[in-house]
Design an enzyme around this catalytic site. Structure first.
Site, PDB file in Angstrom:
ATOM      1  N   THR A  70     -40.220  87.628 -50.456  1.00  0.00           N
ATOM      2  CA  THR A  70     -39.263  87.001 -51.366  1.00  0.00           C
ATOM      3  C   THR A  70     -39.684  87.177 -52.819  1.00  0.00           C
ATOM      4  O   THR A  70     -38.875  87.528 -53.681  1.00  0.00           O
ATOM      5  CB  THR A  70     -39.100  85.509 -51.028  1.00  0.00           C
ATOM      6  OG1 THR A  70     -38.496  85.391 -49.736  1.00  0.00           O
ATOM      7  CG2 THR A  70     -38.232  84.800 -52.059  1.00  0.00           C
ATOM      8  N   GLN A 166     -38.690  94.549 -42.794  1.00  0.00           N
ATOM      9  CA  GLN A 166     -38.548  94.600 -41.341  1.00  0.00           C
ATOM     10  C   GLN A 166     -38.952  95.943 -40.751  1.00  0.00           C
ATOM     11  O   GLN A 166     -39.287  96.026 -39.568  1.00  0.00           O
ATOM     12  CB  GLN A 166     -37.112  94.259 -40.938  1.00  0.00           C
ATOM     13  CG  GLN A 166     -36.750  92.804 -41.107  1.00  0.00           C
ATOM     14  CD  GLN A 166     -37.563  91.877 -40.214  1.00  0.00           C
ATOM     15  OE1 GLN A 166     -38.192  92.289 -39.239  1.00  0.00           O
ATOM     16  NE2 GLN A 166     -37.566  90.598 -40.569  1.00  0.00           N
ATOM     17  N   ALA A 187     -46.585  90.787 -45.255  1.00  0.00           N
ATOM     18  CA  ALA A 187     -47.671  90.894 -44.282  1.00  0.00           C
ATOM     19  C   ALA A 187     -47.321  90.292 -42.935  1.00  0.00           C
ATOM     20  O   ALA A 187     -47.628  90.855 -41.879  1.00  0.00           O
ATOM     21  CB  ALA A 187     -48.930  90.225 -44.841  1.00  0.00           C
ATOM     22  N   HIS A 188     -46.677  89.129 -42.928  1.00  0.00           N
ATOM     23  CA  HIS A 188     -46.542  88.404 -41.668  1.00  0.00           C
ATOM     24  C   HIS A 188     -45.510  89.010 -40.722  1.00  0.00           C
ATOM     25  O   HIS A 188     -45.452  88.649 -39.548  1.00  0.00           O
ATOM     26  CB  HIS A 188     -46.230  86.922 -41.923  1.00  0.00           C
ATOM     27  CG  HIS A 188     -44.842  86.623 -42.364  1.00  0.00           C
ATOM     28  ND1 HIS A 188     -43.892  86.067 -41.530  1.00  0.00           N
ATOM     29  CD2 HIS A 188     -44.227  86.770 -43.561  1.00  0.00           C
ATOM     30  CE1 HIS A 188     -42.770  85.884 -42.201  1.00  0.00           C
ATOM     31  NE2 HIS A 188     -42.940  86.304 -43.438  1.00  0.00           N
ATOM     32  N   THR A 224     -55.071  84.380 -59.797  1.00  0.00           N
ATOM     33  CA  THR A 224     -56.151  84.820 -58.917  1.00  0.00           C
ATOM     34  C   THR A 224     -55.581  85.279 -57.581  1.00  0.00           C
ATOM     35  O   THR A 224     -54.757  84.601 -56.969  1.00  0.00           O
ATOM     36  CB  THR A 224     -57.152  83.671 -58.684  1.00  0.00           C
ATOM     37  OG1 THR A 224     -57.698  83.275 -59.941  1.00  0.00           O
ATOM     38  CG2 THR A 224     -58.279  84.102 -57.753  1.00  0.00           C
ATOM     39  N   CYS A 311     -34.737  82.067 -42.512  1.00  0.00           N
ATOM     40  CA  CYS A 311     -35.014  81.588 -43.865  1.00  0.00           C
ATOM     41  C   CYS A 311     -33.968  80.590 -44.330  1.00  0.00           C
ATOM     42  O   CYS A 311     -33.610  80.544 -45.496  1.00  0.00           O
ATOM     43  CB  CYS A 311     -35.092  82.762 -44.837  1.00  0.00           C
ATOM     44  SG  CYS A 311     -36.414  83.916 -44.463  1.00  0.00           S
TER      45      CYS A 311
END
Length: 366
Positions: A70, A166, A187-188, A224, A311
């Site tokens: 996002t 995707q 990543a997920h 960071t 979402c």
């Protein structure tokens, strides 16, 4: 034990990602520090950058790590000084809601962006036009004709952004070969940790950062870095790249599911079945059997699938993607998505079919 078939929402964490994150969590250094621990943290981030670049066919220098897909989509759509934005009607809400005034290009009945409509919209494109089209749809798995999209955009002098969230880890692709200017990853979706993503952008783009206040990520994203998340992302990307051939085997499981559910209920509609699709995704609907009823019944039977995108704060609502494909309100409100992944088995599909079959028979007996 729950059968998990909702990989397009989030994939289970890969063991290699967990190991990389555990190692990174034991590293106390800030990657912006020049001492030994800081340099070690920096090495972990740059190693992950190389791993993600290898997965996406990009240069490591193109990668800006973010908090997820996002944020990366927001960076792409808000960071460029675009004078006009065109998006496909099937995009994820993290694209559609970023620029609500964007012109929406319709989908065909098969779920692909309508290239004729895009060509017409680009006929008089002003300088600074941005086109955003995903690589693979999150709800139907339909692969979008990116090479044709890029060719049309280039002919009009437009930039191209591609949400590849995707597709990454499910099909091989090469950002350089695709020819897009910006590309989003998360990543997920491929077995890495939640809360980590990346925007890949060609360095010559006039891309302004969303977050300011530090020089991290080549001054494209202040703050960071999420060291453990980035390390896990890198490990998941490397494993996914090595196992691309394994993902192709999911076609057999997906087709088995679609074939058997049609035997039980011939009126079931499979969306995008005539188009090229991801190997892991099936979106099906039986008008009269609401998605909410199906999700609740399957959940009680220990099977986790979803309806549309994950979402919407847990809401079950008709899919804008299916509506754009011409689905009736009854079909769009009855659609469920089954998405497989790296740990899926034939037994998982058979348990899904058994649970869905029980629900179907009860619904017809009522």
């Amino acid at each position: 034990m729950t059968v998990y078939l909702d990989y397009n929402a989030t994939a289970p964490l890969r063991p290699a990602a967990l190991a990389a994150m555990t190692d990174a969590l034991a590293t106390p250094g800030n990657a912006s520090s020049v001492h030994g621990p800081g340099r070690r943290a920096r090495r972990l981030i740059e190693a992950a950058r190389d791993q993600v670049a290898a997965l996406a066919g990009a240069e490591p220098a193109w990668i800006t790590f973010t908090s997820g897909g996002t944020e990366a989509n927001n960076m792409a759509l808000k960071g460029l000084p675009a004078t006009r934005v065109l998006v496909s009607a099937g995009e994820h809400d993290s694209v559609l809601q970023v620029v609500p005034e964007a012109e929406r290009i319709p989908l065909t009945a098969d779920g692909a962006v309508d290239l004729d409509a895009l060509a017409a919209a680009l006929k008089e494109a002003p300088a600074g036009t941005l086109v955003s089209v995903m690589l693979a749809n999150n709800e139907t798995g339909v692969l979008q004709p990116l090479s044709e999209v890029v060719a049309l955009a280039r002919g009009a002098g437009a930039w191209v952004h591609c949400d590849a969230v995707q597709a990454a880890g499910k099909i091989p692709f090469d950002m350089a070969a695709l020819g897009v200017d910006l590309l989003t990853l998360s990543a997920h979706k491929l077995g890495g940790p939640q809360g980590t993503g990346a925007l890949l952008a060609r360095p010559e783009l006039p891309l302004n950062p969303l977050l300011q206040g530090g020089g991290q990520e080549r001054r494209r994203r202040a703050g960071t870095e999420n060291l453990a998340g980035i390390a896990g992302f890198g490990a998941a990307a490397e494993t996914a790249r090595e196992e691309h051939s394994e993902m192709q085997k999911l076609v057999e499981l997906r087709d088995h599911f679609e074939r058997e559910i049609k035997v039980m209920a011939p009126d079931v509609k499979v969306f995008g079945v005539q188009a090229p699709r991801l190997p892991n995704t099936s979106c099906v609907a039986l008008a009269g059997l609401s998605a909410e009823t199906q999700l609740m019944a399957l959940d009680l039977a220990g099977v986790a699938v979803s309806s549309g995108a994950a979402c919407s704060s847990g809401k079950v609502q008709p899919s804008h993607v299916l509506t754009a494909m011409g689905a009736s309100p009854q079909e769009a409100g009855a659609a469920i998505r089954v998405s497989l992944g790296w740990a899926s088995t034939r037994d998982d599909i058979d348990r899904l079919l058994a649970a869905w079959g029980d629900l179907y028979r009860r619904s017809r007996a009522a």
